[in-house]
Motif scaffolding. Structure first.
Motif, PDB file in Angstrom:
ATOM      1  N   ILE A 141      14.990 -18.267 -31.789  1.00 53.44           N
ATOM      2  CA  ILE A 141      16.168 -19.099 -31.542  1.00 53.44           C
ATOM      3  C   ILE A 141      15.800 -20.547 -31.804  1.00 53.44           C
ATOM      4  CG2 ILE A 141      17.745 -19.940 -29.740  1.00 53.44           C
ATOM      5  CD1 ILE A 141      17.735 -17.190 -28.540  1.00 53.44           C
ATOM      6  N   TYR A 142      16.736 -21.310 -32.363  1.00 55.11           N
ATOM      7  CA  TYR A 142      16.446 -22.676 -32.806  1.00 55.11           C
ATOM      8  C   TYR A 142      17.298 -23.703 -32.063  1.00 55.11           C
ATOM      9  CZ  TYR A 142      14.992 -19.395 -36.336  1.00 55.11           C
ATOM     10  OH  TYR A 142      14.459 -18.302 -36.959  1.00 55.11           O
ATOM     11  N   GLY A 143      16.746 -24.915 -31.971  1.00 51.82           N
ATOM     12  CA  GLY A 143      17.484 -26.012 -31.348  1.00 51.82           C
ATOM     13  C   GLY A 143      17.689 -25.790 -29.865  1.00 51.82           C
ATOM     14  N   ASP A 144      18.868 -26.152 -29.395  1.00 55.35           N
ATOM     15  CA  ASP A 144      19.161 -26.090 -27.965  1.00 55.35           C
ATOM     16  C   ASP A 144      19.822 -24.781 -27.542  1.00 55.35           C
ATOM     17  OD1 ASP A 144      18.168 -28.671 -27.582  1.00 55.35           O
ATOM     18  OD2 ASP A 144      20.099 -29.594 -28.087  1.00 55.35           O
ATOM     19  N   TYR A 145      19.944 -23.849 -28.475  1.00 56.93           N
ATOM     20  CA  TYR A 145      20.573 -22.572 -28.130  1.00 56.93           C
ATOM     21  C   TYR A 145      19.664 -21.766 -27.215  1.00 56.93           C
ATOM     22  CZ  TYR A 145      23.838 -23.723 -31.837  1.00 56.93           C
ATOM     23  OH  TYR A 145      24.778 -24.356 -32.612  1.00 56.93           O
ATOM     24  N   LYS A 146      20.282 -20.935 -26.385  1.00 59.06           N
ATOM     25  CA  LYS A 146      19.534 -20.149 -25.410  1.00 59.06           C
ATOM     26  C   LYS A 146      20.027 -18.708 -25.429  1.00 59.06           C
ATOM     27  CE  LYS A 146      18.366 -19.903 -20.473  1.00 59.06           C
ATOM     28  NZ  LYS A 146      18.613 -20.477 -19.131  1.00 59.06           N
ATOM     29  N   HIS A 147      19.076 -17.796 -25.349  1.00 56.76           N
ATOM     30  CA  HIS A 147      19.438 -16.385 -25.264  1.00 56.76           C
ATOM     31  C   HIS A 147      19.732 -16.006 -23.817  1.00 56.76           C
ATOM     32  CE1 HIS A 147      19.479 -12.054 -25.768  1.00 56.76           C
ATOM     33  NE2 HIS A 147      18.626 -11.979 -24.768  1.00 56.76           N
ATOM     34  N   ILE A 148      20.849 -15.334 -23.625  1.00 60.23           N
ATOM     35  CA  ILE A 148      21.208 -14.786 -22.315  1.00 60.23           C
ATOM     36  C   ILE A 148      21.499 -13.307 -22.506  1.00 60.23           C
ATOM     37  CG2 ILE A 148      22.829 -14.875 -20.382  1.00 60.23           C
ATOM     38  CD1 ILE A 148      23.438 -17.797 -21.267  1.00 60.23           C
ATOM     39  N   SER A 149      20.879 -12.476 -21.711  1.00 53.93           N
ATOM     40  CA  SER A 149      21.172 -11.050 -21.774  1.00 53.93           C
ATOM     41  C   SER A 149      22.465 -10.763 -21.027  1.00 53.93           C
ATOM     42  CB  SER A 149      20.034 -10.234 -21.163  1.00 53.93           C
ATOM     43  OG  SER A 149      20.375  -8.857 -21.156  1.00 53.93           O
ATOM     44  N   ILE A 150      23.329  -9.950 -21.619  1.00 53.54           N
ATOM     45  CA  ILE A 150      24.598  -9.618 -20.973  1.00 53.54           C
ATOM     46  C   ILE A 150      24.364  -8.864 -19.659  1.00 53.54           C
ATOM     47  CG2 ILE A 150      24.934  -7.430 -22.212  1.00 53.54           C
ATOM     48  CD1 ILE A 150      27.953  -8.188 -22.355  1.00 53.54           C
ATOM     49  N   ALA A 151      23.201  -8.226 -19.533  1.00 60.42           N
ATOM     50  CA  ALA A 151      22.886  -7.518 -18.292  1.00 60.42           C
ATOM     51  C   ALA A 151      22.759  -8.462 -17.106  1.00 60.42           C
ATOM     52  CB  ALA A 151      21.592  -6.720 -18.459  1.00 60.42           C
ATOM     53  N   LYS A 152      22.621  -9.769 -17.380  1.00 60.53           N
ATOM     54  CA  LYS A 152      22.414 -10.756 -16.310  1.00 60.53           C
ATOM     55  C   LYS A 152      23.719 -11.326 -15.770  1.00 60.53           C
ATOM     56  CE  LYS A 152      19.999 -13.641 -13.763  1.00 60.53           C
ATOM     57  NZ  LYS A 152      20.933 -13.804 -12.668  1.00 60.53           N
ATOM     58  N   VAL A 153      24.841 -11.152 -16.481  1.00 61.34           N
ATOM     59  CA  VAL A 153      26.036 -11.927 -16.120  1.00 61.34           C
ATOM     60  C   VAL A 153      26.756 -11.398 -14.882  1.00 61.34           C
ATOM     61  CG1 VAL A 153      26.349 -12.643 -18.515  1.00 61.34           C
ATOM     62  CG2 VAL A 153      27.629 -10.669 -17.652  1.00 61.34           C
ATOM     63  N   SER A 154      26.522 -10.147 -14.505  1.00 60.54           N
ATOM     64  CA  SER A 154      27.142  -9.613 -13.294  1.00 60.54           C
ATOM     65  C   SER A 154      26.402  -8.360 -12.858  1.00 60.54           C
ATOM     66  CB  SER A 154      28.630  -9.277 -13.526  1.00 60.54           C
ATOM     67  OG  SER A 154      28.753  -8.141 -14.374  1.00 60.54           O
ATOM     68  N   GLU A 155      26.610  -7.975 -11.601  1.00 57.47           N
ATOM     69  CA  GLU A 155      25.968  -6.752 -11.115  1.00 57.47           C
ATOM     70  C   GLU A 155      26.494  -5.536 -11.853  1.00 57.47           C
ATOM     71  OE1 GLU A 155      25.282  -4.258  -6.931  1.00 57.47           O
ATOM     72  OE2 GLU A 155      26.242  -6.237  -6.898  1.00 57.47           O
ATOM     73  N   ASP A 156      27.790  -5.519 -12.140  1.00 56.57           N
ATOM     74  CA  ASP A 156      28.357  -4.394 -12.874  1.00 56.57           C
ATOM     75  C   ASP A 156      27.763  -4.309 -14.280  1.00 56.57           C
ATOM     76  OD1 ASP A 156      30.747  -2.331 -13.095  1.00 56.57           O
ATOM     77  OD2 ASP A 156      30.757  -3.514 -14.943  1.00 56.57           O
ATOM     78  N   TYR A 186      24.885  -5.319 -15.246  1.00 53.85           N
ATOM     79  CA  TYR A 186      23.500  -4.862 -15.128  1.00 53.85           C
ATOM     80  C   TYR A 186      23.434  -3.338 -15.110  1.00 53.85           C
ATOM     81  CZ  TYR A 186      19.006  -3.801 -12.888  1.00 53.85           C
ATOM     82  OH  TYR A 186      17.776  -3.274 -12.582  1.00 53.85           O
ATOM     83  N   HIS A 187      24.323  -2.703 -14.378  1.00 58.78           N
ATOM     84  CA  HIS A 187      24.267  -1.252 -14.205  1.00 58.78           C
ATOM     85  C   HIS A 187      24.781  -0.487 -15.421  1.00 58.78           C
ATOM     86  CE1 HIS A 187      22.852  -1.271 -10.104  1.00 58.78           C
ATOM     87  NE2 HIS A 187      23.793  -2.132  -9.767  1.00 58.78           N
ATOM     88  N   ARG A 188      25.658  -1.097 -16.225  1.00 58.21           N
ATOM     89  CA  ARG A 188      26.200  -0.372 -17.371  1.00 58.21           C
ATOM     90  C   ARG A 188      25.539  -0.750 -18.698  1.00 58.21           C
ATOM     91  NH1 ARG A 188      31.151   0.412 -17.474  1.00 58.21           N
ATOM     92  NH2 ARG A 188      31.705  -0.307 -15.386  1.00 58.21           N
ATOM     93  N   THR A 189      24.598  -1.703 -18.674  1.00 61.82           N
ATOM     94  CA  THR A 189      23.958  -2.172 -19.909  1.00 61.82           C
ATOM     95  C   THR A 189      22.616  -1.507 -20.139  1.00 61.82           C
ATOM     96  OG1 THR A 189      25.031  -4.349 -19.773  1.00 61.82           O
ATOM     97  CG2 THR A 189      23.052  -4.196 -21.126  1.00 61.82           C
ATOM     98  N   ILE A 190      22.380  -1.117 -21.395  1.00 60.01           N
ATOM     99  CA  ILE A 190      21.055  -0.709 -21.839  1.00 60.01           C
ATOM    100  C   ILE A 190      20.563  -1.803 -22.764  1.00 60.01           C
ATOM    101  CG2 ILE A 190      19.633   1.117 -22.816  1.00 60.01           C
ATOM    102  CD1 ILE A 190      23.254   1.879 -22.352  1.00 60.01           C
ATOM    103  N   VAL A 191      19.492  -2.498 -22.357  1.00 60.83           N
ATOM    104  CA  VAL A 191      18.924  -3.585 -23.156  1.00 60.83           C
ATOM    105  C   VAL A 191      17.869  -3.004 -24.095  1.00 60.83           C
ATOM    106  CG1 VAL A 191      17.702  -5.784 -23.130  1.00 60.83           C
ATOM    107  CG2 VAL A 191      19.331  -5.241 -21.303  1.00 60.83           C
ATOM    108  N   VAL A 192      17.985  -3.333 -25.373  1.00 58.20           N
ATOM    109  CA  VAL A 192      17.035  -2.863 -26.383  1.00 58.20           C
ATOM    110  C   VAL A 192      16.286  -4.068 -26.949  1.00 58.20           C
ATOM    111  CG1 VAL A 192      16.756  -1.687 -28.597  1.00 58.20           C
ATOM    112  CG2 VAL A 192      18.493  -0.900 -26.964  1.00 58.20           C
ATOM    113  N   ASN A 193      14.964  -3.958 -27.015  1.00 59.14           N
ATOM    114  CA  ASN A 193      14.149  -5.053 -27.530  1.00 59.14           C
ATOM    115  C   ASN A 193      12.876  -4.472 -28.126  1.00 59.14           C
ATOM    116  OD1 ASN A 193      13.092  -7.707 -27.979  1.00 59.14           O
ATOM    117  ND2 ASN A 193      14.169  -8.458 -26.166  1.00 59.14           N
ATOM    118  N   GLY A 194      11.946  -5.322 -28.509  1.00 59.47           N
ATOM    119  CA  GLY A 194      10.711  -4.843 -29.089  1.00 59.47           C
ATOM    120  C   GLY A 194       9.832  -5.994 -29.530  1.00 59.47           C
ATOM    121  N   VAL A 195       8.697  -5.656 -30.119  1.00 57.86           N
ATOM    122  CA  VAL A 195       7.733  -6.682 -30.519  1.00 57.86           C
ATOM    123  C   VAL A 195       7.738  -6.936 -32.031  1.00 57.86           C
ATOM    124  CG1 VAL A 195       6.232  -6.248 -28.542  1.00 57.86           C
ATOM    125  CG2 VAL A 195       5.866  -4.966 -30.667  1.00 57.86           C
TER     126      VAL A 195
END
Length: 397
Positions: free
Chosen positions: A209-224, A226-235
Motif C-alpha cells: 500500500i502506498y502513501g497515506d492509504y491504510k488497509h482495514i479488514s472487513i472482519a474488523k468493522v463489526s462483531e457480526d 467478524y463472525h461471517r468473514t473468512i479472511v484470506v491472505n498469504g506470503v
C-alpha cells in the motif's frame, strides 16, 4: 469415455495466446518488455531462504498436520492481532498451498449446487472458475469507474437473490489497486448481514500500500462481520515468495474445520519447508519488505508519470498492489495496420506484434476497454515500455 461436464465448462485463460506468443518471441531473441508479471521481481529475502535451508538440514521434511504447523499458526495469530486487531484461536486458522487453495477450500466448504456468489467487476480471473468448479454460480456485479470500480450498494441489491450465499471483496484490488475505506466496508458488512451472506475477504496485497492509504479488514468493522468473514491472505506477494506456495485463512471455527478436513483429503499439508520459511517471513526482519515497498512506490509514480504523457488514454492510479489499469476505450473501433481493434485482446496482440510489449487484456478481468500493466519490473523497462506504448497509440488511426 465421458469427461467431467463441470471441468469442461471452465473458461480457458483469455491471455494464454498472448502469453504464449510473447514467450515464443523472446525465444527468438526479440527484446520483449512484459508488463504481465503477477509477482514481485525481487528474490525471496535471504533470512527466509536461510530458514528453509535450516529446516531441510534439521530434518523438518516430513508430514505436518494437514492444516499447518502450530508455530506458523501462532505467527499468523500474532500478525492478525498486531496488523488487523483481529483475535483468532488456533482452530480458526488454516495454512494452505497458497491463497488460491484457501479460496478453493472455502468454495468447497460453503457451496451447494445453484448457490450464487457475488463478484465485483473487474475481478481476479480465478474467482468465477473456482465457484463454477464447485457447482456454484458466479454473479457479476458491475462497478463504475467513477467509484474506482468498487462495490455500490444499489448495484449489490440489484443482484442479490434467495440463492446468494456469499460476497467476495478484494482489497487492495487486483487488477485496479484500489482500497476500500472503513465507511465503504461498513456498508458492505451491513449488506452481508441483511442478506445473511458469507464474506470472503481476499487481502493478499495487504502489505503493498502506498502513501497515506491504510488497509482495514472487513472482519474488523463489526462483531457480526467478524463472525461471517473468512479472511484470506498469504506470503506470496508481500515477501516475494510466490513459488513457495503458502497462504492462510481465518474465520469461523466450524468452517475452518470443514476446510481442514477437505484439505486433508486432497493435498494434505502444505510443504513443510515452505511453512518454516513462512514462519521466518512473519516473525523475522521486515527490512526487505519495507525496501520492496519503497521501490514499488517509486515505480508506481514513474509509471503514472509516463502514462500521463500519452494522449487519449486514462488510467486508475493504484493505491495498492502493483498494477495499473489503463483505459483504451478511445482506440476501440479504430485501425492499426488495416485491422480493426474490437477490444482489449486485439489491442494487446497488435501492441505485442508492433512494439514488442506484452500486457494483460482487460477482458480477462471482465473489462474489455482496459489493459493491465504490472510495475513489478525495472524502472528502465517501465520507461522503455511506456514509450513503446506511446509510439503504438500514436499510429492508431
Amino acid at each position: 469415455m465421458k469427461l467431467s461436464k463441470v471441468a469442461q465448462k471452465l473458461s480457458p485463460s483469455l491471455t494464454l495466446a498472448i502469453t504464449a506468443k510473447s514467450k515464443q518471441m523472446k525465444q527468438q531473441g526479440l527484446n520483449i518488455i512484459s508488463f504481465g508479471a503477477g509477482e514481485p521481481d525481487f528474490n525471496t529475502p535471504k533470512n527466509i531462504q536461510d530458514a528453509a535451508v535450516e529446516a531441510i538440514r534439521s530434518g523438518k521434511t516430513k508430514y505436518t498436520p494437514a492444516s499447518g504447523i502450530i508455530e506458523l499458526k501462532k505467527a499468523i495469530f500474532k500478525k492478525f492481532l498486531e496488523d488487523n486487531e483481529l483475535n483468532y484461536e488456533e482452530n480458526q486458522i488454516i495454512v494452505s498451498t497458497g491463497a488460491k487453495q484457501c479460496l478453493s477450500n472455502i468454495f468447497q466448504a460453503i457451496l451447494n449446487p445453484g448457490d450464487e456468489v457475488l463478484i465485483p467487476v473487474p475481478y481476479w480471473v480465478s474467482y468465477p472458475e473456482l465457484i463454477k468448479l464447485y457447482y456454484g454460480i458466479p454473479v457479476f456485479v458491475d462497478c463504475n469507474e467513477e467509484n474506482s470500480y468498487k462495490y455500490d450498494i444499489k448495484a449489490l441489491e440489484s443482484k442479490v437473490t434467495a440463492n446468494t450465499k456469499a460476497i467476495i471483496i478484494n482489497s487492495p484490488n487486483n487488477p485496479t489497486g484500489t482500497i476500500y475505506t472503513y465507511e465503504e466496508l461498513v456498508e458492505i458488512a451491513k449488506f452481508a448481514e441483511k442478506h445473511n451472506l458469507f464474506i470472503i475477504s481476499d487481502e493478499i496485497y495487504e502489505k503493498l500500500i502506498y502513501g497515506d492509504y491504510k488497509h482495514i479488514s472487513i472482519a474488523k468493522v463489526s462483531e457480526d462481520a467478524y463472525h461471517r468473514t473468512i479472511v484470506v491472505n498469504g506470503v506470496s506477494k508481500s515477501y516475494a515468495m510466490t513459488g513457495w506456495r503458502i497462504g492462510y485463512a481465518a474465520g469461523n471455527k466450524e468452517l475452518i474445520s470443514l476446510m481442514s478436513n477437505i484439505q486433508s483429503h486432497t493435498t494434505s499439508n502444505p510443504t513443510s519447508i515452505s511453512q518454516y520459511a513462512a514462519l521466518e517471513a512473519l516473525n523475522g526482519s521486515q527490512d526487505m519488505l519495507n525496501s520492496m515497498l519503497v521501490e514499488f512506490s517509486a515505480r508506481r509514480d514513474l509509471m503514472v508519470e509516463k502514462l500521463s504523457d500519452i494522449k487519449d488514454i486514462t488510467f486508475i492510479k493504484p493505491e495498492g498492489a502493483f498494477y495499473v489499469m489503463v483505459n483504451i476505450e478511445t482506440f476501440i473501433g479504430k485501425y492499426v495496420d488495416g485491422k480493426v481493434i474490437t477490444g482489449s485482446m486485439d489491442f494487446s496482440d497488435a501492441l505485442l506484434s508492433k512494439e514488442l510489449v506484452a500486457v494483460i487484456p482487460g477482458i480477462a478481468f471482465g473489462l474489455d476497454n482496459y489493459i493491465r500493466l504490472s510495475y513489478a519490473i525495472s524502472k528502465e523497462n517501465i520507461q522503455e515500455g511506456i514509450q513503446r506504448i506511446k509510439n503504438f497509440v500514436e499510429e492508431i488511426k
